[in-house]
Design a protein around this motif. Structure first.
Motif, mmCIF file in Angstrom:
data_model
loop_
_atom_site.group_PDB
_atom_site.id
_atom_site.type_symbol
_atom_site.label_atom_id
_atom_site.label_comp_id
_atom_site.label_asym_id
_atom_site.label_seq_id
_atom_site.Cartn_x
_atom_site.Cartn_y
_atom_site.Cartn_z
ATOM 1 N N VAL A 1 0.859 -1.176 0.000
ATOM 2 C CA VAL A 1 0.000 0.000 0.000
ATOM 3 C C VAL A 1 0.896 1.227 0.000
ATOM 4 N N GLN A 2 0.490 2.261 -0.724
ATOM 5 C CA GLN A 2 1.258 3.502 -0.782
ATOM 6 C C GLN A 2 0.468 4.610 -0.095
ATOM 7 N N ASP A 3 1.085 5.232 0.904
ATOM 8 C CA ASP A 3 0.449 6.318 1.642
ATOM 9 C C ASP A 3 0.348 7.544 0.735
ATOM 10 N N PRO A 4 -0.860 8.025 0.458
ATOM 11 C CA PRO A 4 -1.002 9.163 -0.456
ATOM 12 C C PRO A 4 -0.455 10.476 0.104
ATOM 13 N N THR A 5 -0.234 10.536 1.427
ATOM 14 C CA THR A 5 0.254 11.788 2.019
ATOM 15 C C THR A 5 1.762 11.952 1.912
#
Length: 261
Positions: free
Chosen positions: A62-66
């Motif tokens: 998962v890639q943190d959008p922040t």
């Protein structure tokens, strides 16, 4: 300069690299930027980016959008959830592992055999500041350590002979000085005492004791191991941990039989 890793012709380099990406996150204990992933994997940035984005697409990262940092996704659990609790063994063992940890102060684990490897399927980590932890999914050769010898003790004669032949050519066995004779001595110790022990094999400064888990047919289905730093390993402490391992192994075996009739 470090030589590039080579792969046997029957292996897919891309798959091996994808697995390396997942392992870099150390079981979910860290998150990483693309730059950090690239540096740790020693791959070029484009290759690392494509691997990471594919694993995100497949639900394993998962890639943190922040902040754009990557971490393992809970989607990984879908791959192993049912397997880890096959026959209820992992779940059955947890309460008994916790008791063993409380009795000894050390990390308690349960391991099963897969081919010539042993794999941790449940663990209760020591609460001491200096400890050894065997993470779920951790894999080592089955002939290493007391827990491995416990699992080997449940092999048929034919399986053992195949394992001995494998040991003669296995580079890991050579690295640790493991021979057929060493393993036979450990098996004899388990037969006489009900538990096995080894030091400095799965980790240089680690020691441990283990006991086989038997089912109603007297088959070895797992091993309970107590792991500790070598500086806490002495005869009295070893015997205390061995007793805790045997107690847990007996209770796990009995409960396993009660739900797998």
């Amino acid at each position: 300069m470090k030589a590039a890793k080579t792969y046997p012709t029957q292996y897919l380099q891309t798959v091996s690299r994808a697995v390396a990406v997942l392992r870099t996150f150390r079981g979910g204990s860290r998150d990483m930027s693309l730059k950090e992933l690239t540096e740790e994997l020693k791959l070029n940035k484009v290759t690392t980016f494509r691997l990471a984005r594919t694993l995100v697409y497949e639900g394993l990262l998962v890639q943190d959008p922040t902040n754009d940092r990557y971490s393992l996704s809970f989607g990984c659990l879908a791959l192993v959830d049912a397997m880890l609790n096959r026959d209820g063994l992992a779940e059955i063992s947890r309460k008994h592992l916790r008791v063993a940890r409380e009795e000894t102060g050390e990390t308690a684990t349960i391991l099963v055999r897969e081919g010539w490897d042993r794999v941790v399927i449940a663990t209760e980590a020591s609460l001491q500041p200096v400890r050894y932890v065997m993470e779920v999914g951790r894999r080592n050769r089955v002939y290493l350590s007391g827990s491995g010898a416990c699992l080997v003790s449940g092999m048929t004669e034919r399986e053992r002979e195949s394992l001995f032949a494998f040991i003669e050519t296995d580079s890991i066995a050579k690295e640790y000085g493991l021979t057929k004779e060493v393993l036979l001595d450990r098996l004899e110790h388990i037969k006489e005492n009900g538990w096995g022990t080894a030091q400095g094999e799965w980790a240089a400064e680690a020691s441990g004791v283990a006991a086989p888990v038997y089912n109603k047919d007297d088959e070895v289905i797992a091993a309970i191991a107590i792991a500790m730093p070598r500086n806490r390993y002495n005869k009295n402490y070893r015997d205390k941990c061995a007793a805790a391992a045997m107690k847990a192994a007996k209770l796990v075996g009995e409960e396993y039989d009660s739900i797998n009739r």
